[in-house]
Design a protein around this motif. Sequence first.
Motif, mmCIF file in Angstrom:
data_model
loop_
_atom_site.group_PDB
_atom_site.id
_atom_site.type_symbol
_atom_site.label_atom_id
_atom_site.label_comp_id
_atom_site.label_asym_id
_atom_site.label_seq_id
_atom_site.Cartn_x
_atom_site.Cartn_y
_atom_site.Cartn_z
ATOM 1 N N LYS A 43 -49.638 28.827 -15.665
ATOM 2 C CA LYS A 43 -50.130 30.079 -16.076
ATOM 3 C C LYS A 43 -50.626 29.895 -17.678
ATOM 4 N N GLY A 44 -50.446 28.562 -18.220
ATOM 5 C CA GLY A 44 -50.858 28.229 -19.353
ATOM 6 C C GLY A 44 -49.800 28.159 -20.538
ATOM 7 N N PHE A 45 -48.804 28.999 -20.388
ATOM 8 C CA PHE A 45 -47.636 28.784 -21.550
ATOM 9 C C PHE A 45 -46.773 27.678 -21.184
ATOM 10 N N GLY A 46 -45.923 27.583 -22.145
ATOM 11 C CA GLY A 46 -44.956 26.497 -22.010
ATOM 12 C C GLY A 46 -43.797 26.785 -23.082
ATOM 13 N N PHE A 47 -42.749 25.581 -22.737
ATOM 14 C CA PHE A 47 -41.492 25.602 -23.381
ATOM 15 C C PHE A 47 -41.198 24.319 -24.181
ATOM 16 N N VAL A 48 -40.840 24.232 -25.458
ATOM 17 C CA VAL A 48 -40.348 23.100 -25.924
ATOM 18 C C VAL A 48 -39.008 22.837 -25.757
ATOM 19 N N ILE A 49 -38.748 21.818 -25.084
ATOM 20 C CA ILE A 49 -37.021 21.434 -24.796
ATOM 21 C C ILE A 49 -36.927 20.335 -25.936
ATOM 22 N N SER A 50 -35.713 20.716 -26.447
ATOM 23 C CA SER A 50 -35.294 19.613 -27.691
ATOM 24 C C SER A 50 -33.741 19.286 -27.515
ATOM 25 N N LYS A 51 -33.600 18.002 -27.584
ATOM 26 C CA LYS A 51 -32.179 17.526 -27.521
ATOM 27 C C LYS A 51 -31.198 18.060 -28.731
ATOM 28 N N ASP A 52 -32.035 18.645 -29.798
ATOM 29 C CA ASP A 52 -31.523 18.932 -31.225
ATOM 30 C C ASP A 52 -30.939 20.298 -30.847
#
Length: 710
Positions: A77-86
């Motif tokens: 749908k165009g959005f997203g998520f940033v997945i960080s190990k921190d």
Amino acid sequence: MAIREEIIKLMEGKKYKPLLKEELAARFNIGKGEQKEFFKVLDGMEKEGVLLKARNDRYGLINPEFLVIGRLEGNEKGFGFVISKDRPGEDIFIPADSMNTAMHGDKVIANLIKGRQAGRKQEGEIIRVLERANESVIGTYEDSGNFGFVIPDNHKIAYDIFIPKGKTMEAKDGQKVVVGIEKWPEFRRNPEGSIIEVLGFLTDKGTDILSIIRQFKLPEEFTEEVRAEAIKIPSTIDENEIKNRKDLRDLKTFTIDGADAKDLDDAISIEKLDNDKYRLGVHIADVSHYVRPGSQLDREALNRGNSVYLLDRVIPMLPHELSNGICSLNPNVDRLTMSVFMDIDKNGKVVYHEIHESVINSKARLVYDDVSDLIEGTDEKAAEKLSLVAEELFIMKELMDILRKHRDKRGSIDFDFPESYIELDENGKPVDVRKLERRVANRLIEEFMLVTNETVAERFFWEEIPFLYRIHEEPNSERVEDFQKFIHNFGYSIKGKELHPKDFQILTQEIKGKREEPVISTLLLRTMQKAVYSADPGIHFGLAAQYYSHFTSPIRRYPDLEIHRIIKDSIHGRMNQKKMDMLDGLLPEIAEHTSMTERRAEEAEREVDDLKKAQYMAERIGEEYEGLVSSVTSFGLFVQLENTIEGLVHFSNMVDDFYFFDEDNYMIVGERTKTTYRLGDPVKVKVIGADVGKKNIDFQLINEEVDTDE
């Protein structure tokens, strides 16, 4: 102090103001002849996400209070998520208009937006793409006359890719293609590219799996240099090499593998001692003897990280001259091995062990089903067929039970998910899908490899030598809390006040055989962290093991190969300080890279399985099956058939009533009839659709037998 540390120290100072790269070079007295290397260090630190280069080209440290570095998980749908190990367990939501040319899989820097609302995810905006994951994309070509579009196979890429006139490679409508991206997407504007490879129509033999190979960028062919090195390796063992090893050729060793296996990398031996102990020998192919550090073979093996198994083909880590030849522990031929002998008491404790460079001559190549038939007593001919090793196999069964009991006692969690066996014909078409049995022989080998991996890891932990461990960290507390709320709906809870594998093990035993077992087990697995490779020792939570490594499969896993080298240097007294310093620098990078290649292989293997299951059901539209409700959601319910295939019954296809998802009680309820569907309910379904491209299967309920509240 290294220049990298000096840069960080400077920028951490309170008086530091962002500087241009030339100003930084001057600050550190970098001469003109050295500036090129200095600027490379700055570029590397920027790509790592240690430094941020602002729009005015001035450098400063990343401030974790306002900025997050991670991988972008896209959504169609165009959005997203940033997945960080921190920030484990805290994904950053990125709206569609804040993606700023980033695409799924890119390594990015996100600026956190203040004013987070209670109960909602932290929101952010992409301000920099550090590393592109999609220089090329696999998809289906749609012809529009003078131009075209490529619809990506990966639905997490939200954009169709525009292909201008003259850049189509004469691809035909509906063909699978590889497109090189030339312009990155902007808000409300598609990315643009040119077709660089036409794979063929999806109905052509092999195109479907080839598309997945390209999608995951799996290396297929070995280079000429790699092949040349492999061909030069002798196909027999030098007698002088045998003199330097423990000669175990007279020991009764044998392999147990699947009927189709060609890379046999582990053999076993057993002896029952007079003092109620067992001496288990695990003999692993000595790949490190042939693959030398820094060679073309070694570089390619590290790049691949592991072998990938895609139903009708294997993408091996090593050329077949090694994996199926001189390194494979085929019967009745001499083979170089690394042998671990363990004396194990009646409580399952390893009381003594030793490790040797060795040579064996396997006496038999056994198959899982035959061994299981013998031990389980299901085939009268099995005893005759395996007469040479029958006594040893029954002793191994005794030891397996002891080791399993020992693991259970300490809290090891056993996820018993049903696995699929997908049978293909000569054209790659799926002709049968059935549940794969996990029988006694499979469990026997599993237990022996587990105890070997633990023994090796513990030894080198105490020797304080740099090593590669297999770690599985404790679950994130927030995820556990969410999981607790979920299982409360079914009357379960995790009893312990502190996280311990035993508490999760008790839960898996409580749900065994219950209708809710599949979904609770699946959600429990998702609650857990992913197991990874690490240069730092750590627990393996799932196995309830304090020390764990991967030692037993160097033909198909690079970490095992690297561990063998470390062990050899140690047992021969070659592990000096210089080598340990070198390993301290190398192992973290190897651990991170091979963890990535492992995840890539798992995803590719899962994609192929889902694809073939969709193809299988596409040939069975209108057929009826019995199954169990395996999951309920806000848009419908999933049903799993006996053969492990799962499909969706969407609310739009439940026409006898208007249904809604009762989240509190985790069930689906009909508004008018009060008909309910819960996990584990037996249902009968008809196949009404199968989208091979999206790998989705659609069912419709028929002749429902469900609960109705009076």
